[in-house]
Design an enzyme around this catalytic site. Structure first.
Site, PDB file in Angstrom:
ATOM      1  N   ASP A 167     -12.767  -2.629  -0.165  1.00  0.00           N
ATOM      2  CA  ASP A 167     -11.202  -2.976  -0.419  1.00  0.00           C
ATOM      3  C   ASP A 167     -10.535  -1.451  -0.618  1.00  0.00           C
ATOM      4  OD1 ASP A 167      -8.986  -4.309  -0.149  1.00  0.00           O
ATOM      5  OD2 ASP A 167      -9.022  -4.732  -2.310  1.00  0.00           O
ATOM      6  N   HIS A 168      -9.465  -1.211  -0.235  1.00  0.00           N
ATOM      7  CA  HIS A 168      -8.840  -0.143  -0.684  1.00  0.00           C
ATOM      8  C   HIS A 168      -9.531   1.260  -0.741  1.00  0.00           C
ATOM      9  CE1 HIS A 168      -4.700  -1.696  -1.376  1.00  0.00           C
ATOM     10  NE2 HIS A 168      -5.459  -2.681  -1.829  1.00  0.00           N
ATOM     11  N   ASP A 201      -7.332   2.560   3.552  1.00  0.00           N
ATOM     12  CA  ASP A 201      -6.046   2.859   2.954  1.00  0.00           C
ATOM     13  C   ASP A 201      -5.500   4.004   2.903  1.00  0.00           C
ATOM     14  OD1 ASP A 201      -3.670   2.358   1.477  1.00  0.00           O
ATOM     15  OD2 ASP A 201      -4.568   1.582  -0.269  1.00  0.00           O
ATOM     16  N   GLU A 214      -3.224  -0.905   6.100  1.00  0.00           N
ATOM     17  CA  GLU A 214      -1.886  -0.963   5.305  1.00  0.00           C
ATOM     18  C   GLU A 214      -0.705   0.004   5.786  1.00  0.00           C
ATOM     19  OE1 GLU A 214      -0.779  -0.200   0.992  1.00  0.00           O
ATOM     20  OE2 GLU A 214      -1.763  -2.399   0.881  1.00  0.00           O
ATOM     21  N   HIS A 216      -1.865  -8.948  -0.230  1.00  0.00           N
ATOM     22  CA  HIS A 216      -2.441  -8.312  -1.444  1.00  0.00           C
ATOM     23  C   HIS A 216      -1.715  -8.769  -2.573  1.00  0.00           C
ATOM     24  CE1 HIS A 216      -4.694  -4.560   0.630  1.00  0.00           C
ATOM     25  NE2 HIS A 216      -4.969  -5.652   1.325  1.00  0.00           N
ATOM     26  N   GLY A 217      -2.264  -8.630  -3.863  1.00  0.00           N
ATOM     27  CA  GLY A 217      -1.702  -8.841  -4.920  1.00  0.00           C
ATOM     28  C   GLY A 217      -1.188 -10.418  -5.033  1.00  0.00           C
ATOM     29  N   SER A 237      -2.524 -12.599  -6.820  1.00  0.00           N
ATOM     30  CA  SER A 237      -3.103 -13.342  -8.148  1.00  0.00           C
ATOM     31  C   SER A 237      -1.501 -13.724  -8.571  1.00  0.00           C
ATOM     32  CB  SER A 237      -3.578 -12.207  -9.023  1.00  0.00           C
ATOM     33  OG  SER A 237      -4.872 -12.182  -8.762  1.00  0.00           O
ATOM     34  N   ASN A 286      -5.954 -12.099  -0.773  1.00  0.00           N
ATOM     35  CA  ASN A 286      -6.742 -11.251  -1.825  1.00  0.00           C
ATOM     36  C   ASN A 286      -6.490 -11.646  -3.297  1.00  0.00           C
ATOM     37  OD1 ASN A 286      -7.467  -9.846   0.723  1.00  0.00           O
ATOM     38  ND2 ASN A 286      -7.057  -7.735  -0.169  1.00  0.00           N
TER      39      ASN A 286
END
Length: 281
Positions: free
Chosen positions: A83-84, A105, A135, A205-206, A208, A227
């Protein structure tokens, strides 16, 4: 069992369910994802970020080996994803470390350079049988794709996918990385418009910082891969703090890592049940 990310995402995309992807840092994170997937009978993606690799001195192999071992011995369907990834050297270790997919990324670069770098990464990934996510990043001076207020334009997103050939696209629709409270509001109408314009699965993404009901709505409106990372770390840290507060004399890490792993397992199981289709009977 260790599966291919492309297969899990394709199934989720076709069924209209989400596929949850969890960022891991420690062995306890990896075990928690495997245990929760086993408990719920849901598939999941285990994600190793470039930041996590940096934490281990720049070597992806130890955490990747732990993930592969956990997935192989589990009855749940698990895939491994990098990831990233900004470093091309790490990108080129994707297949070697056992991952079947990578999020490349280049979003910090200006749009033209991001497009060129991502196109080259996608070519390399496809030559090696890998699934690649990217992205869009900065368009017209808007800054990072996950700063508050930044939104992905559907036309720009469709163009970026066409010019790069990526298999999935992370889009900015209202979430932000590293949120420790679940207060983010998503632009559901924008998600629908992105789904209609962009021919590949969309990634949030983000996540949470987004409440479960909103995440479910996001999936219903067209989001596929969700994610989640910080939510696990919040559960982990709270459990460790609680254990040490109750027994300040503790020095054996197993005594506080066990409840931390259990807390993450419960958190992940809750996410999987909310977002992911149950396994076929």
């Amino acid at each position: 069992m260790l599966c291919r990310t492309a297969d899990l995402i394709a199934e989720a995309h076709a069924s209209g369910f989400g596929i949850a992807a969890f960022n891991v840092i420690t062995l306890e994170h990896v075990q928690a994802v495997a245990d929760a997937a086993q408990r719920t009978g849901r598939p999941a993606i285990v994600q190793i970020s470039q930041n996590a690799v940096r934490h281990y001195g720049g070597d992806v192999m130890p955490l990747a080996a732990a993930t592969t071992a956990a997935a192989t011995s589990s009855g749940a369907r698990l895939a491994m994803h990098l990831d990233h990834v900004e470093d091309v050297e790490l990108l080129h270790r994707t297949a070697e470390c056992g991952a079947s997919s990578v999020m490349y990324d280049a979003s910090r670069l200006p749009d033209e350079k991001n497009t060129a770098a991502t196109r080259a990464a996608a070519r390399w990934a496809h030559d090696h049988g890998l699934f690649i996510e990217a992205e869009l990043g900065e368009i017209g001076g808007k800054g990072s794709a996950h700063l508050p207020g930044v939104r992905t334009d559907p036309k720009d997103a469709a163009r970026f996918v066409a010019e790069t050939g990526v298999d999935a696209l992370a889009v900015a629709v209202g979430s932000s990385h590293a949120m420790v409270t679940r207060a983010a509001a998503l632009d559901l109408d924008l998600i629908s418009r992105l789904r209609d314009e962009v021919p590949v699965p969309l990634v949030l993404h983000g996540s949470s910082g987004v409440p479960h009901p909103t995440l479910r709505s996001a999936v219903e409106h067209g989001m596929t891969k969700i994610n989640i990372g910080t939510l696990l770390n919040v559960a982990f840290t709270r459990a460790v703090r609680r254990a040490l507060a109750e027994a300040p004399e503790l020095v054996d890490p197993r005594r506080y890592l066990t409840p931390a792993r259990s807390a993450m397992t419960d958190t992940i199981a809750d996410c999987l049940t909310a977002l992911t289709a149950p396994a076929s009977p």
